[in-house]
Structures are given as structure tokens and as C-alpha cells.
Scaffold this motif. Sequence first.
Motif, PDB file in Angstrom:
ATOM      1  N   ALA A 206       0.624  -1.265  -0.115  1.00 21.89           N
ATOM      2  CA  ALA A 206       0.040   0.077   0.075  1.00 21.89           C
ATOM      3  C   ALA A 206       0.960   1.306   0.095  1.00 21.89           C
ATOM      4  O   ALA A 206       0.509   2.152  -0.526  1.00 21.89           O
ATOM      5  CB  ALA A 206      -0.994  -0.095   1.422  1.00 21.89           C
ATOM      6  N   LEU A 207       1.942   1.017   0.734  1.00 12.32           N
ATOM      7  CA  LEU A 207       2.998   2.502   0.700  1.00 12.32           C
ATOM      8  C   LEU A 207       3.485   2.541  -0.544  1.00 12.32           C
ATOM      9  O   LEU A 207       3.434   3.684  -1.042  1.00 12.32           O
ATOM     10  CB  LEU A 207       3.916   2.065   1.656  1.00 12.32           C
ATOM     11  N   VAL A 208       3.943   1.606  -1.228  1.00 12.73           N
ATOM     12  CA  VAL A 208       4.452   1.811  -2.498  1.00 12.73           C
ATOM     13  C   VAL A 208       3.515   2.205  -3.362  1.00 12.73           C
ATOM     14  O   VAL A 208       4.008   3.203  -4.439  1.00 12.73           O
ATOM     15  CB  VAL A 208       5.249   0.431  -3.248  1.00 12.73           C
ATOM     16  N   ALA A 209       2.297   1.669  -3.377  1.00 10.54           N
ATOM     17  CA  ALA A 209       1.235   2.200  -4.366  1.00 10.54           C
ATOM     18  C   ALA A 209       0.919   3.683  -4.262  1.00 10.54           C
ATOM     19  O   ALA A 209       0.494   4.369  -5.262  1.00 10.54           O
ATOM     20  CB  ALA A 209       0.018   1.082  -4.185  1.00 10.54           C
ATOM     21  N   ARG A 210       0.868   3.870  -3.055  1.00 11.74           N
ATOM     22  CA  ARG A 210       0.552   5.454  -2.859  1.00 11.74           C
ATOM     23  C   ARG A 210       1.452   6.370  -3.270  1.00 11.74           C
ATOM     24  O   ARG A 210       1.355   7.437  -3.515  1.00 11.74           O
ATOM     25  CB  ARG A 210       0.460   5.520  -1.055  1.00 11.74           C
ATOM     26  N   LEU A 211       2.802   6.127  -2.873  1.00  8.59           N
ATOM     27  CA  LEU A 211       3.804   6.810  -3.291  1.00  8.59           C
ATOM     28  C   LEU A 211       4.132   6.949  -5.089  1.00  8.59           C
ATOM     29  O   LEU A 211       4.176   8.006  -5.428  1.00  8.59           O
ATOM     30  CB  LEU A 211       5.326   6.386  -2.882  1.00  8.59           C
ATOM     31  N   ARG A 212       3.666   5.898  -5.611  1.00 10.70           N
ATOM     32  CA  ARG A 212       3.421   5.969  -7.129  1.00 10.70           C
ATOM     33  C   ARG A 212       2.506   7.059  -7.317  1.00 10.70           C
ATOM     34  O   ARG A 212       2.431   7.846  -8.351  1.00 10.70           O
ATOM     35  CB  ARG A 212       3.072   4.743  -7.625  1.00 10.70           C
ATOM     36  N   GLU A 213       1.098   6.995  -6.582  1.00 10.02           N
ATOM     37  CA  GLU A 213      -0.022   7.742  -7.166  1.00 10.02           C
ATOM     38  C   GLU A 213       0.443   9.318  -6.973  1.00 10.02           C
ATOM     39  O   GLU A 213      -0.011  10.067  -7.497  1.00 10.02           O
ATOM     40  CB  GLU A 213      -0.904   7.276  -5.992  1.00 10.02           C
ATOM     41  N   LEU A 214       1.159   9.589  -5.651  1.00 14.60           N
ATOM     42  CA  LEU A 214       1.494  10.801  -5.457  1.00 14.60           C
ATOM     43  C   LEU A 214       2.443  11.468  -6.191  1.00 14.60           C
ATOM     44  O   LEU A 214       2.323  12.478  -6.637  1.00 14.60           O
ATOM     45  CB  LEU A 214       2.177  10.803  -4.126  1.00 14.60           C
ATOM     46  N   VAL A 215       3.419  10.613  -6.858  1.00 13.11           N
ATOM     47  CA  VAL A 215       4.284  10.983  -7.996  1.00 13.11           C
ATOM     48  C   VAL A 215       3.498  11.319  -9.140  1.00 13.11           C
ATOM     49  O   VAL A 215       3.903  11.983  -9.904  1.00 13.11           O
ATOM     50  CB  VAL A 215       5.686  10.097  -7.947  1.00 13.11           C
ATOM     51  N   GLU A 216       2.950  10.166  -9.686  1.00 16.77           N
ATOM     52  CA  GLU A 216       2.302  10.067 -10.940  1.00 16.77           C
ATOM     53  C   GLU A 216       0.825  10.746 -11.267  1.00 16.77           C
ATOM     54  O   GLU A 216       0.773  11.300 -12.173  1.00 16.77           O
ATOM     55  CB  GLU A 216       2.350   8.477 -11.161  1.00 16.77           C
ATOM     56  N   GLY A 217       0.190  10.947 -10.143  1.00 14.89           N
ATOM     57  CA  GLY A 217      -1.059  11.597  -9.964  1.00 14.89           C
ATOM     58  C   GLY A 217      -2.097  10.884 -10.595  1.00 14.89           C
ATOM     59  O   GLY A 217      -1.880   9.387 -10.747  1.00 14.89           O
TER      60      GLY A 217
END
Length: 217
Positions: A206-217
Motif C-alpha cells: 500500500a505504501l509503494v502504491a501510494r507513493l507512485r500515486e503521489l508522484v504520477e498523479g
Amino acid sequence: MKHSDPPHPPAALLLDVDGVLADTEGRWAEAERRLMDRAGAESVPRAAVRGITPAETYDILTDRVDLTVARETYVGWYDEAAAAVYADAPVLPGAGDLIADVRAAGVPVALVSSAHAGWVEAVRDRVGAAVDATVTGDEEVPGKPDPAPYATAADRVGVDPCDCVAVDDSAVGVASAREAGAYVVGYGTDTEDRSAAHERSTAPDALVARLRELVEG
């Protein structure tokens, strides 16, 4: 700056090491407890020094009890303990690809740790991805919860900390990042107080997915 929403995209991603990139918190809890007992600090809870640099840990302990060893000796014990702590510690699944992809998207990544440089390098090598900057606990930088570690990391990659996303697992680390102005993700499953974080994550995927979301939008 007070965040109501995370920066999209962040100017940089600032990552703690122990407890975030490497699953070492449980090992350090046991190791530090042994070191504290060995130095005569049996009465001091380990929580009092979680996330603190070895040198500053010594200062905190001497404020509470009379230690039986000198500062140099105590800090040296940490180097001995680190070999066992980091030997085969699991790293955050997917961290290498995450860091590589974030940097490829033009967002620099910095590691911000209370650990010594050699220990951080060992984790970085295990993760298998280059980063743009590091701030470690053996530098002449005030340690967490002072905002200096995260502010210094942002400065080293040439951005304003208020435009960054930071991830930390300790209360002092969350406080450090927040005080520096970053949008903070508190990570971990234990009872550590991460209430100062803007948001929290408890699972690696979940952390990795969230960080990708924050960067990629």
C-alpha cells in the motif's frame, strides 16, 4: 506552510531508511535494549531513543542516568550491532523499482536517516537503486526531531521542503519532516505515535502504491 493536500507532483521524495526502506526496527529495538542495559540504562525505556542518532542517544541517556561507559565506547557499540541488524534484513518490496521510476519521472529521491552512512549505503545497495542525496546520523546536522535532516535533504536536491513528500516510521522522524514543511506519510504497523503525519500507511504494498500515486498523479 501547512498542507491540506499533498504536492502533485512532489518536488522530491524524502525517505527514512530504518523501518521504511529496511525492515530493521524490530532488530534495532532488541539491539538498542541490549546496548542500553550494558551501559547501565536499564531503567530507560527504549522508546525514549527510537529514531535518534547514536551520539544523541548517549546524551539523552546521560540526562537520565549515570552511564558506565564513555561516549566513544557507546557509539562504537552501535557499529558492532549494525553488522547483525543489517546482515539479512528484508527491504521494502518494490523499493528499487519505485525509486528508479520516481527518478525517471524527474523527481529526485533522498534518504534521510539517523543511521551512520555506512549502514545507509548497505541498505541502498540491497535496494539496488541510486538516489540523489543522503543525510545520515554521523553528519554535523542536528538529528531528528529537529527539522534539519529533512530540510538539508531538500536543500541537497535543490528544492523547497514544503514541496516534498516525506516518509518516516518514528514519531521523531515524522515530527522532523513535518517541522521542515514536508507532506508526511507515517509508515508502520506498531504502536508508535504517528498522529502528526498528514496520512498513514501500514502495509508495504500500500505504501509503494501510494507513493507512485503521489508522484504520477
